[in-house]
Design a protein around this motif. Structure first.
Motif, PDB file in Angstrom:
ATOM      1  N   GLY A 126       0.813  -1.215   0.000  1.00  0.00           N
ATOM      2  CA  GLY A 126       0.000   0.000   0.000  1.00  0.00           C
ATOM      3  C   GLY A 126       0.842   1.258   0.000  1.00  0.00           C
ATOM      4  O   GLY A 126       0.517   2.249  -0.671  1.00  0.00           O
ATOM      5  N   ARG A 136      -5.372   2.666   3.322  1.00  0.00           N
ATOM      6  CA  ARG A 136      -4.611   1.415   3.191  1.00  0.00           C
ATOM      7  C   ARG A 136      -5.095   0.375   4.197  1.00  0.00           C
ATOM      8  O   ARG A 136      -5.384  -0.777   3.829  1.00  0.00           O
ATOM      9  N   LEU A 175      -5.109  -4.515  -3.913  1.00  0.00           N
ATOM     10  CA  LEU A 175      -5.039  -3.522  -2.842  1.00  0.00           C
ATOM     11  C   LEU A 175      -5.417  -2.120  -3.312  1.00  0.00           C
ATOM     12  O   LEU A 175      -6.097  -1.372  -2.607  1.00  0.00           O
ATOM     13  N   HIS A 176      -5.010  -1.728  -4.508  1.00  0.00           N
ATOM     14  CA  HIS A 176      -5.245  -0.368  -4.994  1.00  0.00           C
ATOM     15  C   HIS A 176      -6.515  -0.248  -5.828  1.00  0.00           C
ATOM     16  O   HIS A 176      -6.701   0.733  -6.552  1.00  0.00           O
TER      17      HIS A 176
END
Length: 362
Positions: A126, A136, A175-176
Protein backbone atom coordinates in the motif's frame (compact mmCIF):
# COMPACT_ATOMS: atom_id res chain seq x y z
CA UNK A 1 -11.43 -28.75 -41.97
CA UNK A 2 -9.56 -26.94 -39.23
CA UNK A 3 -9.31 -23.86 -41.48
CA UNK A 4 -13.09 -23.88 -42.09
CA UNK A 5 -13.68 -24.17 -38.36
CA UNK A 6 -11.36 -21.22 -37.61
CA UNK A 7 -13.09 -19.08 -40.24
CA UNK A 8 -16.44 -19.78 -38.56
CA UNK A 9 -15.00 -18.95 -35.14
CA UNK A 10 -13.59 -15.60 -36.21
CA UNK A 11 -16.85 -14.61 -37.93
CA UNK A 12 -18.74 -15.49 -34.75
CA UNK A 13 -16.27 -13.50 -32.65
CA UNK A 14 -16.73 -10.46 -34.89
CA UNK A 15 -20.52 -10.64 -34.48
CA UNK A 16 -20.49 -11.23 -30.72
CA UNK A 17 -17.57 -9.03 -29.59
CA UNK A 18 -18.37 -5.60 -28.16
CA UNK A 19 -17.43 -2.46 -30.08
CA UNK A 20 -13.89 -1.21 -29.55
CA UNK A 21 -14.93 1.57 -27.07
CA UNK A 22 -16.27 -1.16 -24.78
CA UNK A 23 -12.92 -2.96 -24.72
CA UNK A 24 -10.85 -2.24 -21.61
CA UNK A 25 -7.81 -4.17 -22.92
CA UNK A 26 -6.67 -3.85 -26.52
CA UNK A 27 -3.62 -5.52 -27.99
CA UNK A 28 -3.03 -5.05 -31.69
CA UNK A 29 -0.52 -6.98 -33.79
CA UNK A 30 1.84 -7.46 -30.83
CA UNK A 31 5.14 -9.23 -31.52
CA UNK A 32 7.83 -10.20 -29.03
CA UNK A 33 11.21 -11.61 -29.92
CA UNK A 34 13.89 -12.81 -27.49
CA UNK A 35 17.49 -12.83 -28.62
CA UNK A 36 19.00 -11.90 -31.97
CA UNK A 37 19.90 -13.51 -35.25
CA UNK A 38 19.57 -17.26 -35.67
CA UNK A 39 18.98 -17.75 -31.94
CA UNK A 40 16.01 -15.37 -31.80
CA UNK A 41 12.79 -16.83 -30.39
CA UNK A 42 9.41 -15.42 -31.40
CA UNK A 43 7.19 -15.64 -28.34
CA UNK A 44 4.37 -13.54 -29.85
CA UNK A 45 3.67 -13.33 -33.57
CA UNK A 46 1.17 -10.58 -34.34
CA UNK A 47 -1.15 -11.28 -31.41
CA UNK A 48 -4.34 -9.19 -31.25
CA UNK A 49 -6.81 -9.27 -28.38
CA UNK A 50 -9.84 -7.24 -27.27
CA UNK A 51 -11.18 -7.81 -23.75
CA UNK A 52 -14.69 -6.44 -22.98
CA UNK A 53 -15.12 -4.23 -19.95
CA UNK A 54 -16.45 -6.05 -16.88
CA UNK A 55 -15.82 -9.53 -18.28
CA UNK A 56 -13.95 -12.51 -16.93
CA UNK A 57 -11.75 -13.35 -19.89
CA UNK A 58 -9.66 -16.51 -20.20
CA UNK A 59 -6.44 -17.07 -22.14
CA UNK A 60 -6.17 -20.77 -22.88
CA UNK A 61 -3.14 -22.48 -24.31
CA UNK A 62 -0.29 -24.86 -23.59
CA UNK A 63 2.82 -23.88 -21.67
CA UNK A 64 5.04 -21.96 -24.07
CA UNK A 65 2.17 -20.61 -26.18
CA UNK A 66 2.89 -17.00 -25.18
CA UNK A 67 0.36 -16.43 -22.37
CA UNK A 68 2.84 -15.20 -19.75
CA UNK A 69 4.62 -12.97 -22.27
CA UNK A 70 1.26 -11.40 -23.19
CA UNK A 71 0.39 -10.70 -19.55
CA UNK A 72 3.84 -9.29 -18.74
CA UNK A 73 3.52 -6.89 -21.67
CA UNK A 74 0.09 -5.82 -20.40
CA UNK A 75 1.55 -5.22 -16.94
CA UNK A 76 4.33 -3.07 -18.50
CA UNK A 77 6.98 -5.45 -17.15
CA UNK A 78 8.07 -6.31 -20.68
CA UNK A 79 8.24 -4.16 -23.80
CA UNK A 80 6.86 -5.61 -27.05
CA UNK A 81 9.09 -5.72 -30.12
CA UNK A 82 6.23 -4.14 -32.08
CA UNK A 83 2.50 -3.54 -31.86
CA UNK A 84 0.23 -1.45 -29.64
CA UNK A 85 -1.06 -1.94 -26.08
CA UNK A 86 -3.93 -0.06 -24.42
CA UNK A 87 -5.38 -0.67 -20.94
CA UNK A 88 -8.44 1.29 -19.74
CA UNK A 89 -7.81 3.87 -22.44
CA UNK A 90 -4.13 4.35 -21.56
CA UNK A 91 -1.35 3.66 -24.06
CA UNK A 92 0.95 1.20 -22.29
CA UNK A 93 3.97 2.19 -24.38
CA UNK A 94 3.54 5.94 -23.78
CA UNK A 95 2.27 5.97 -20.17
CA UNK A 96 3.24 2.73 -18.39
CA UNK A 97 2.74 4.34 -14.97
CA UNK A 98 -0.86 5.16 -15.91
CA UNK A 99 -1.42 1.51 -16.80
CA UNK A 100 -0.01 0.34 -13.46
CA UNK A 101 -2.40 2.63 -11.60
CA UNK A 102 -5.33 0.93 -13.32
CA UNK A 103 -4.10 -2.67 -13.39
CA UNK A 104 -3.35 -5.30 -10.76
CA UNK A 105 -0.98 -8.12 -11.72
CA UNK A 106 -0.69 -11.51 -10.00
CA UNK A 107 2.27 -13.44 -11.42
CA UNK A 108 2.48 -17.20 -11.76
CA UNK A 109 5.37 -17.44 -9.32
CA UNK A 110 4.47 -16.13 -5.86
CA UNK A 111 7.26 -13.98 -4.41
CA UNK A 112 6.78 -13.17 -0.70
CA UNK A 113 9.22 -12.02 1.99
CA UNK A 114 9.38 -14.93 4.43
CA UNK A 115 10.20 -12.65 7.39
CA UNK A 116 7.28 -10.24 7.04
CA UNK A 117 3.77 -11.13 8.14
CA UNK A 118 1.00 -11.00 5.55
CA UNK A 119 -0.32 -7.78 7.02
CA UNK A 120 3.11 -6.15 6.95
CA UNK A 121 3.58 -7.15 3.32
CA UNK A 122 0.23 -5.61 2.35
CA UNK A 123 1.09 -2.45 4.29
CA UNK A 124 4.34 -2.22 2.32
CA UNK A 125 2.45 -2.75 -0.92
CA UNK A 126 0.00 0.00 0.00
CA UNK A 127 2.85 2.39 0.76
CA UNK A 128 4.39 1.66 -2.64
CA UNK A 129 1.06 2.70 -4.20
CA UNK A 130 1.11 5.87 -2.04
CA UNK A 131 -2.23 4.99 -0.41
CA UNK A 132 -3.10 7.13 2.65
CA UNK A 133 -2.59 5.11 5.85
CA UNK A 134 -6.28 5.09 6.83
CA UNK A 135 -7.37 4.03 3.34
CA UNK A 136 -4.61 1.41 3.19
CA UNK A 137 -5.60 -0.19 6.49
CA UNK A 138 -9.29 -0.10 5.61
CA UNK A 139 -8.60 -1.82 2.31
CA UNK A 140 -6.44 -4.48 3.99
CA UNK A 141 -9.34 -5.21 6.38
CA UNK A 142 -11.71 -5.60 3.39
CA UNK A 143 -9.36 -8.01 1.63
CA UNK A 144 -8.72 -9.92 4.85
CA UNK A 145 -12.45 -10.63 4.98
CA UNK A 146 -12.90 -11.24 1.23
CA UNK A 147 -10.08 -13.76 1.04
CA UNK A 148 -10.63 -15.33 4.50
CA UNK A 149 -7.13 -14.46 5.72
CA UNK A 150 -8.02 -13.47 9.31
CA UNK A 151 -6.69 -16.62 10.98
CA UNK A 152 -3.17 -16.29 9.59
CA UNK A 153 -2.53 -12.82 8.15
CA UNK A 154 -0.39 -11.82 11.18
CA UNK A 155 1.85 -14.87 10.90
CA UNK A 156 5.14 -14.77 9.01
CA UNK A 157 4.79 -15.51 5.29
CA UNK A 158 7.42 -18.25 5.58
CA UNK A 159 4.88 -20.39 7.46
CA UNK A 160 2.15 -20.16 4.79
CA UNK A 161 0.82 -23.00 2.67
CA UNK A 162 0.57 -22.66 -1.10
CA UNK A 163 -3.09 -21.65 -0.91
CA UNK A 164 -2.37 -18.98 1.71
CA UNK A 165 0.49 -17.57 -0.36
CA UNK A 166 -1.69 -17.38 -3.45
CA UNK A 167 -4.50 -15.58 -1.56
CA UNK A 168 -2.05 -13.05 -0.16
CA UNK A 169 -0.56 -12.50 -3.61
CA UNK A 170 -4.08 -11.92 -4.95
CA UNK A 171 -4.73 -9.43 -2.14
CA UNK A 172 -1.58 -7.53 -3.18
CA UNK A 173 -2.90 -7.23 -6.71
CA UNK A 174 -6.27 -5.94 -5.49
CA UNK A 175 -5.04 -3.52 -2.84
CA UNK A 176 -5.24 -0.37 -4.99
CA UNK A 177 -8.71 -1.25 -6.40
CA UNK A 178 -7.61 -1.77 -10.02
CA UNK A 179 -10.05 -1.55 -12.92
CA UNK A 180 -8.34 -4.57 -14.47
CA UNK A 181 -6.98 -7.64 -12.67
CA UNK A 182 -4.51 -9.82 -14.60
CA UNK A 183 -3.63 -13.27 -13.26
CA UNK A 184 -1.11 -15.74 -14.66
CA UNK A 185 -2.07 -19.36 -13.88
CA UNK A 186 -3.71 -18.37 -10.54
CA UNK A 187 -4.52 -21.90 -9.32
CA UNK A 188 -1.50 -23.95 -10.40
CA UNK A 189 -0.49 -26.35 -7.63
CA UNK A 190 -3.39 -25.49 -5.31
CA UNK A 191 -5.60 -28.01 -3.50
CA UNK A 192 -9.28 -28.27 -4.42
CA UNK A 193 -10.48 -26.12 -1.50
CA UNK A 194 -8.06 -23.26 -2.22
CA UNK A 195 -8.80 -23.46 -5.92
CA UNK A 196 -12.56 -23.19 -5.30
CA UNK A 197 -11.99 -20.19 -3.02
CA UNK A 198 -10.00 -18.37 -5.71
CA UNK A 199 -12.70 -19.13 -8.29
CA UNK A 200 -15.38 -17.67 -6.02
CA UNK A 201 -13.39 -14.47 -5.44
CA UNK A 202 -12.78 -13.97 -9.17
CA UNK A 203 -16.47 -14.38 -9.92
CA UNK A 204 -17.35 -11.86 -7.18
CA UNK A 205 -14.88 -9.35 -8.61
CA UNK A 206 -16.38 -9.76 -12.09
CA UNK A 207 -19.89 -9.27 -10.69
CA UNK A 208 -18.71 -6.05 -8.99
CA UNK A 209 -17.46 -4.63 -12.30
CA UNK A 210 -13.75 -5.50 -12.26
CA UNK A 211 -12.42 -6.78 -15.57
CA UNK A 212 -10.52 -10.03 -14.91
CA UNK A 213 -8.06 -11.53 -17.39
CA UNK A 214 -6.59 -14.90 -16.42
CA UNK A 215 -4.34 -17.32 -18.22
CA UNK A 216 -4.62 -21.04 -17.70
CA UNK A 217 -3.90 -24.39 -19.27
CA UNK A 218 -6.70 -25.97 -17.19
CA UNK A 219 -9.58 -26.51 -19.61
CA UNK A 220 -12.20 -26.95 -16.89
CA UNK A 221 -11.09 -23.73 -15.16
CA UNK A 222 -11.55 -21.56 -18.24
CA UNK A 223 -14.79 -23.35 -19.15
CA UNK A 224 -16.24 -22.78 -15.66
CA UNK A 225 -15.13 -19.17 -15.16
CA UNK A 226 -14.74 -17.34 -18.45
CA UNK A 227 -17.41 -15.26 -20.19
CA UNK A 228 -15.09 -15.01 -23.19
CA UNK A 229 -11.86 -16.76 -24.08
CA UNK A 230 -9.06 -16.76 -26.58
CA UNK A 231 -7.02 -19.83 -27.49
CA UNK A 232 -3.34 -19.06 -28.05
CA UNK A 233 -1.01 -21.27 -30.06
CA UNK A 234 2.55 -20.37 -31.06
CA UNK A 235 2.15 -16.73 -30.10
CA UNK A 236 -1.09 -16.15 -32.01
CA UNK A 237 -4.80 -16.11 -31.19
CA UNK A 238 -6.26 -19.00 -33.17
CA UNK A 239 -9.84 -18.90 -31.83
CA UNK A 240 -11.86 -16.41 -29.80
CA UNK A 241 -15.41 -16.21 -28.47
CA UNK A 242 -17.73 -17.39 -25.73
CA UNK A 243 -17.03 -20.97 -24.56
CA UNK A 244 -20.57 -22.06 -25.38
CA UNK A 245 -20.34 -20.62 -28.90
CA UNK A 246 -17.00 -22.26 -29.61
CA UNK A 247 -18.30 -25.65 -28.52
CA UNK A 248 -21.55 -25.17 -30.42
CA UNK A 249 -19.50 -24.45 -33.56
CA UNK A 250 -18.59 -28.13 -33.64
CA UNK A 251 -22.26 -28.84 -34.29
CA UNK A 252 -22.57 -32.31 -32.75
CA UNK A 253 -20.93 -34.95 -30.59
CA UNK A 254 -17.24 -35.74 -30.66
CA UNK A 255 -16.16 -39.26 -31.67
CA UNK A 256 -12.67 -40.68 -31.13
CA UNK A 257 -11.90 -43.68 -33.32
CA UNK A 258 -9.00 -46.14 -33.32
CA UNK A 259 -9.00 -48.80 -36.00
CA UNK A 260 -6.22 -50.62 -34.15
CA UNK A 261 -4.17 -49.98 -31.03
CA UNK A 262 -1.13 -48.74 -32.99
CA UNK A 263 -1.98 -47.60 -36.52
CA UNK A 264 0.18 -45.77 -39.05
CA UNK A 265 -0.29 -42.68 -41.18
CA UNK A 266 -1.25 -44.35 -44.50
CA UNK A 267 -3.98 -46.35 -42.79
CA UNK A 268 -5.21 -43.31 -40.83
CA UNK A 269 -5.42 -41.24 -44.02
CA UNK A 270 -7.32 -44.04 -45.74
CA UNK A 271 -9.84 -44.11 -42.89
CA UNK A 272 -10.08 -40.32 -42.91
CA UNK A 273 -10.96 -40.35 -46.60
CA UNK A 274 -13.63 -42.99 -45.98
CA UNK A 275 -15.17 -41.09 -43.06
CA UNK A 276 -15.26 -37.79 -44.93
CA UNK A 277 -17.67 -39.36 -47.37
CA UNK A 278 -20.10 -40.50 -44.67
CA UNK A 279 -23.37 -38.60 -44.15
CA UNK A 280 -23.56 -36.83 -40.79
CA UNK A 281 -19.76 -36.73 -40.32
CA UNK A 282 -17.72 -33.51 -40.27
CA UNK A 283 -14.28 -32.21 -39.33
CA UNK A 284 -12.32 -35.46 -39.44
CA UNK A 285 -8.88 -34.89 -37.92
CA UNK A 286 -5.97 -37.35 -37.72
CA UNK A 287 -4.34 -37.07 -34.29
CA UNK A 288 -0.76 -38.09 -35.02
CA UNK A 289 0.32 -37.54 -31.40
CA UNK A 290 -2.06 -40.24 -30.17
CA UNK A 291 -1.24 -43.21 -32.33
CA UNK A 292 -2.94 -41.87 -35.48
CA UNK A 293 -6.37 -42.00 -33.91
CA UNK A 294 -9.14 -40.05 -35.65
CA UNK A 295 -11.30 -37.34 -34.11
CA UNK A 296 -14.50 -36.29 -35.80
CA UNK A 297 -17.87 -34.68 -35.16
CA UNK A 298 -21.13 -36.57 -35.73
CA UNK A 299 -24.50 -34.85 -36.10
CA UNK A 300 -26.64 -37.44 -34.26
CA UNK A 301 -26.38 -40.64 -32.23
CA UNK A 302 -27.07 -43.03 -35.13
CA UNK A 303 -23.99 -41.96 -37.07
CA UNK A 304 -21.60 -43.89 -34.82
CA UNK A 305 -23.24 -47.23 -35.61
CA UNK A 306 -23.31 -46.31 -39.28
CA UNK A 307 -19.55 -45.77 -39.09
CA UNK A 308 -19.02 -49.22 -37.61
CA UNK A 309 -20.91 -50.79 -40.52
CA UNK A 310 -19.04 -48.86 -43.17
CA UNK A 311 -15.67 -49.68 -41.62
CA UNK A 312 -16.63 -53.35 -41.50
CA UNK A 313 -17.63 -53.26 -45.19
CA UNK A 314 -14.21 -51.76 -45.98
CA UNK A 315 -12.61 -54.58 -43.93
CA UNK A 316 -11.22 -52.15 -41.40
CA UNK A 317 -11.25 -53.14 -37.72
CA UNK A 318 -12.53 -50.97 -34.85
CA UNK A 319 -10.23 -51.16 -31.86
CA UNK A 320 -12.02 -48.40 -29.92
CA UNK A 321 -14.83 -45.91 -30.55
CA UNK A 322 -15.91 -43.33 -27.96
CA UNK A 323 -18.60 -40.67 -28.23
CA UNK A 324 -18.94 -37.57 -25.98
CA UNK A 325 -20.30 -34.04 -25.83
CA UNK A 326 -17.97 -31.31 -27.19
CA UNK A 327 -15.47 -29.73 -24.80
CA UNK A 328 -12.92 -26.93 -25.09
CA UNK A 329 -10.29 -29.58 -25.74
CA UNK A 330 -12.29 -30.58 -28.82
CA UNK A 331 -12.33 -26.93 -29.92
CA UNK A 332 -8.54 -26.84 -29.52
CA UNK A 333 -8.19 -30.14 -31.36
CA UNK A 334 -10.27 -29.01 -34.33
CA UNK A 335 -8.31 -25.76 -34.56
CA UNK A 336 -4.82 -27.27 -34.27
CA UNK A 337 -5.07 -31.00 -35.00
CA UNK A 338 -3.84 -31.98 -31.53
CA UNK A 339 -5.09 -31.90 -27.95
CA UNK A 340 -3.91 -29.37 -25.40
CA UNK A 341 -1.90 -32.05 -23.57
CA UNK A 342 -0.20 -33.09 -26.81
CA UNK A 343 0.67 -29.44 -27.46
CA UNK A 344 2.22 -29.04 -24.01
CA UNK A 345 4.37 -32.11 -24.53
CA UNK A 346 5.46 -30.84 -27.95
CA UNK A 347 6.62 -27.44 -26.69
CA UNK A 348 8.09 -28.64 -23.39
CA UNK A 349 11.63 -28.86 -24.73
CA UNK A 350 11.46 -26.43 -27.63
CA UNK A 351 11.97 -23.14 -25.75
CA UNK A 352 14.78 -21.91 -23.54
CA UNK A 353 12.89 -20.46 -20.57
CA UNK A 354 16.13 -19.44 -18.83
CA UNK A 355 17.27 -17.43 -21.84
CA UNK A 356 13.85 -15.79 -22.16
CA UNK A 357 13.87 -14.73 -18.50
CA UNK A 358 17.40 -13.33 -18.97
CA UNK A 359 16.32 -11.33 -22.02
CA UNK A 360 13.20 -10.02 -20.27
CA UNK A 361 15.36 -8.51 -17.48
CA UNK A 362 17.36 -6.37 -19.91
Amino acid sequence: MAEDFLNWVFKTAERSSPAVPEAVIQLHDVCKRYGKGDKAVEALRGLSLSVPKGSLYGLLGPNGAGKTTTLRILATLLAPSSGSVRVAGVDGLVDPRGVRERLGYVAQEVALDKILSGRELLQLQGDLYHLPKAERDRRIAELEDLLAMGDWIDRRCGTYSGGMRRRLDLASGLLHRPQVLVLDEPTVGLDIESRAAIWQVLQQLRDQGTTVLLSSHYLEEVDALADHLAIIENGRVIAEGRPSELKAALGGDRVTLRVREFSDEPEALRVQQLLQGCAGVRQVVVNRAQGFSLNLVVEHDGVAEQLRRQLAEAQLPVFALAQSRPSLDDVYLQATGRTLMDAELAVAGSRDAKEERKQSMR
